[in-house]
Scaffold this motif. Sequence first.
Motif, PDB file in Angstrom:
ATOM      1  N   GLN A 617       0.825  -1.196   0.000  1.00 13.38           N
ATOM      2  CA  GLN A 617       0.000   0.000   0.000  1.00 13.38           C
ATOM      3  C   GLN A 617       0.867   1.257   0.000  1.00 13.38           C
ATOM      4  O   GLN A 617       0.629   2.199  -0.765  1.00 13.38           O
ATOM      5  CB  GLN A 617      -0.929  -0.004   1.230  1.00 13.38           C
ATOM      6  CG  GLN A 617      -2.005   1.065   1.191  1.00 13.38           C
ATOM      7  CD  GLN A 617      -1.635   2.307   1.989  1.00 13.38           C
ATOM      8  OE1 GLN A 617      -0.521   2.413   2.498  1.00 13.38           O
ATOM      9  NE2 GLN A 617      -2.560   3.245   2.089  1.00 13.38           N
ATOM     10  N   ALA A 633      -5.131  -1.145   0.908  1.00 15.98           N
ATOM     11  CA  ALA A 633      -5.494  -0.731   2.260  1.00 15.98           C
ATOM     12  C   ALA A 633      -6.768  -1.435   2.721  1.00 15.98           C
ATOM     13  O   ALA A 633      -6.873  -1.850   3.890  1.00 15.98           O
ATOM     14  CB  ALA A 633      -5.683   0.790   2.304  1.00 15.98           C
ATOM     15  N   ARG A 634      -7.740  -1.592   1.822  1.00 17.42           N
ATOM     16  CA  ARG A 634      -8.986  -2.280   2.204  1.00 17.42           C
ATOM     17  C   ARG A 634      -8.698  -3.758   2.495  1.00 17.42           C
ATOM     18  O   ARG A 634      -9.271  -4.339   3.434  1.00 17.42           O
ATOM     19  CB  ARG A 634     -10.020  -2.137   1.093  1.00 17.42           C
ATOM     20  CG  ARG A 634     -10.512  -0.697   0.898  1.00 17.42           C
ATOM     21  CD  ARG A 634     -11.740  -0.649  -0.010  1.00 17.42           C
ATOM     22  NE  ARG A 634     -12.121   0.698  -0.350  1.00 17.42           N
ATOM     23  CZ  ARG A 634     -12.807   1.517   0.460  1.00 17.42           C
ATOM     24  NH1 ARG A 634     -13.175   1.093   1.670  1.00 17.42           N
ATOM     25  NH2 ARG A 634     -13.127   2.745   0.059  1.00 17.42           N
ATOM     26  N   ALA A 637      -7.119  -3.973   5.873  1.00 18.11           N
ATOM     27  CA  ALA A 637      -8.107  -3.797   6.937  1.00 18.11           C
ATOM     28  C   ALA A 637      -8.899  -5.083   7.158  1.00 18.11           C
ATOM     29  O   ALA A 637      -9.198  -5.462   8.299  1.00 18.11           O
ATOM     30  CB  ALA A 637      -9.052  -2.648   6.585  1.00 18.11           C
ATOM     31  N   LEU A 656      -5.646   2.585   5.820  1.00 14.76           N
ATOM     32  CA  LEU A 656      -6.944   2.840   5.191  1.00 14.76           C
ATOM     33  C   LEU A 656      -7.328   4.304   5.348  1.00 14.76           C
ATOM     34  O   LEU A 656      -7.811   4.947   4.394  1.00 14.76           O
ATOM     35  CB  LEU A 656      -8.007   1.934   5.814  1.00 14.76           C
ATOM     36  CG  LEU A 656      -9.423   2.078   5.231  1.00 14.76           C
ATOM     37  CD1 LEU A 656      -9.423   1.857   3.719  1.00 14.76           C
ATOM     38  CD2 LEU A 656     -10.391   1.102   5.908  1.00 14.76           C
ATOM     39  N   GLU A 672     -11.245   6.331  10.654  1.00 15.40           N
ATOM     40  CA  GLU A 672     -10.215   5.292  10.637  1.00 15.40           C
ATOM     41  C   GLU A 672      -8.945   5.750  11.345  1.00 15.40           C
ATOM     42  O   GLU A 672      -8.326   4.989  12.096  1.00 15.40           O
ATOM     43  CB  GLU A 672      -9.889   4.895   9.193  1.00 15.40           C
ATOM     44  CG  GLU A 672     -11.012   4.190   8.462  1.00 15.40           C
ATOM     45  CD  GLU A 672     -11.371   2.840   9.086  1.00 15.40           C
ATOM     46  OE1 GLU A 672     -10.471   2.199   9.689  1.00 15.40           O
ATOM     47  OE2 GLU A 672     -12.534   2.439   8.990  1.00 15.40           O
TER      48      GLU A 672
END
Length: 949
Positions: A617, A633-634, A637, A656, A672
């Motif tokens: 990322q 990033a998703r 997570a 994220l 976040e």
Amino acid sequence: MTTRFQSRIAFGPFTLAPGERLLMRGTAPVELGARAIDILIALASHPNEIISKKDLMAQVWPDVTVEEGSLRFQIAGLRKALGDGRGGARYIATLNGRGYCFVAPVSRPEEHYDGPAADVSSFAHAQMPNRPIRMIGRADDVAAVSGQLMAHRFVTIVGTGGVGKTTVAIEAGYELAGSFAGAVHFIDLGVLSDPGLVPTAIASMLGLSVQSDDPTPGLIAFLRDKRILLILDTCEHLIDAAAALASQVFDAAQGVHILATSREALQVEGERIYRLPPLAFPPEGSEVTAAVARMFPATRLFIERATASGAAPDADDGSAAIVAAICRRLDGVALAIELVARRVEAYGLEQTAALLDQSLALLWAGSRNAPPRHKTLRAALEWSYGLLSASERMVLRRLSVFVGDFTIEAALAVVTDATVDQASVFSAIDSLVAKSMVAVRPAGAMMRYRLLDTTRSFALQIGVDEGERADLAARHALYFRQWLERSGAGWRVVPSGSERMSHFAALNNVRAALDWSFGPGGDAQTGVGIAAAAAPAFLVLSLLPECHRWSDRAIRSLESSDRAGHEEMKLQAALGVSLMFMRGGKDAAGAALNRSHALAEAASDTFEELQVLAPLQMFHLRVGDFNTALSYARRCAAAAVVLEEPVASTLARSLLGISLHFEGDHANARAELEAALRHARRSRRTTTIYIGFECEILAGAILARTLWLQGLPEQAVAQARRTIRDAADMGHSLTLSIALIWAISVFIWTGEIEAAEEHVDLLISRAESHSLGPYLAVGHGFKAELAIRGGDAVRGIEDLGDCLRVFHAAPYEMLTTHFTISLIEGLMKACRFADCLELLDDTIRDAETKGNSCYLPELLRVKGNFLLAVPFSDPDEAEIHFSRSLELSRSQGARAWELRAAIDLAALLDGRGRRESARALLEPMCTWFAEGAYSADQRAAERLLGNLR
């Protein structure tokens, strides 16, 4: 400064001064290691009380887990030093199953005050060995060296091996500590064999991040405005590298003083040579009495060391003559004198002299008046080696495999084999310590052992069977591979200054193991394991060039059967992260990270996948591919949800939030980022082993930007300042540089120009000191932006153009849009409109297609101003762009961009005769901003609104 009051404790012929950590036998100090003195203080302070082994280990090794064997080893050494059991003396009793008890009668003769104590440890990264307990015959030398050093800044103590150069240097460092506010740094170059590691060693001991193959420019930049004393010990085997670096530091850093020790002069400009002579001894042919012997430092040293070792040489004239003869034979070399004096207890004075004649005289025959100094010390070492038992000799030879410090656990693991058991190794090391063949000192929270450099060199030259040497090197490599694997969890916490020192010492042995593994006759498979296990350590200590070097070497050594495994996955990730920060390396870094990610996915290991997703990322953020970065990033997570670990949550939610910030989703970004900071407070673990820096700091800095964009400038500035303070407290320069970068953008946005300028200077200084190329370009970019804002558009435009070219080459694209906007505004101020339009349209297109939507409202506003500024202006088209900026700002929740767009649109409407519409647009905006009345944008809005009323 500290002041110490302690009661002295007297027992038998001994006096213990706890405050001074000193044990005296009569008037002579007894040399004990740090742990041994701790044990003695604990026991003697509670005479006739049983102290359990558990409680004793807790007192002596706080916050460190040790085996009971370490305690037994220290107790055995302490008993030996006290003479426990000799002549009926009893001091420490063992109660089986219960613990230990101090059984000797004690008294407390006086209250002792030793006044204020200089504390070199008050400086953040100051590192000094223990101060010599009692130095004999060197006071004038210390004074002379100190005087020359303060007058001329650069002094090299030159003399034969073992003559006392290091002792004089350490004492001078303590004497001068007050003149440097405690900033005295001792760097032992004796543990290095690679000249290229000299600047790395110095930088690491100063707590600097090493980000390039040549850290010298960064090191010099760091030292340029410092007032400190550097002690470079044992330069002779790295003379060219040490001389070159010392010369550069001396020329560039006027506040830095350099004290070097070497067997030969460095021979560079500015160096003052102090030749340290041997200790003076009674001349041959003179009448030596006991009184005369006490007048010469060599004979005084001999008598004191013999007494401290448990011997009691007669104080008559006959004994004095023998002592004088021994010191003459040893040419007054302090180390040789100490080695011989410690044998008097075992052999007596006369027999010691006879053995000296038999073992050493032949070596010096014919050249005794002027022998090469290293031969003098070698002769003493050979003689001492000859007095060792077969077991002690074998253990000494095997201990020479260690580079620098080692622990007792390491020695047992490496030295022990089918021919010698652990008990024999314990006993041999105990004896070698007592005979000064092995030195003992505390390093951090652990006791460390080491062979003196001269002793190690001597031991390495002793003929050893090649099979035995190969087996020893293999066990050494295996131990440090296992040590790295066992301590893997420990690398997840950022080390303190003392921990950094002990880690760096251990890494010397890791390097040696890697060199052997990948060298002729080595075991490449073991080397692959060591490199994979060492990667987190190299990342935490910011030794990125070594992380890159060994990861790359290990990957090339992988056999086909080992590929696609866990070790390759870790090595590829380490290679990718090190390349990303060192060289940009868009293609190579990306290929390595993608390979690592593919292996993690194939292994279906969520934790390992998370460790690769995070740097992926960051990689895509750095190269400007914000859409792909958000995708990673998703996924990061999602993996963190499965793992349910605070550090995983901190990492994933930080990344994220950062990606959402750049996408322009500020509400969710804030949620976040705030969650990431909450998780970070519940965990002491570091994210540097994954992405090279502390992710929570980046989260805090991006949160500050998000708060500003949401229309909360005062909260944004407070968050930015808090993040800088937190980063500074961590002592990790890469992390602090990251905090500064994003905090400066907030200061510029809010119009706090003085704060921005102050922190830009700090950023540039840090980036120079730590070889952070892209971050240095960011610092200069901010300088250029501030120049444009201050009216110097010509210089600002030129400098920003240079910085943007550096960003594209790195690549480092996270701030290119920010600086491109500033460049366009500068070009418009300079009326260079022809250069603006294409640059504007390209930047808007990149922001839309690559996912950097955060800046789109501002880009649209700037284009509206461009359309008004050009000679053939188009107010209608400008109004459309301002309106689009307003609409997009509102959809993103970016109140700050919305206010700027409203100001420009209101001014345009007013100029076109639509004052009521302008006031209706701007008035609610000014009312909404409950805070930040003194921010630059709010002041501009209030002034315009006043004119509209």
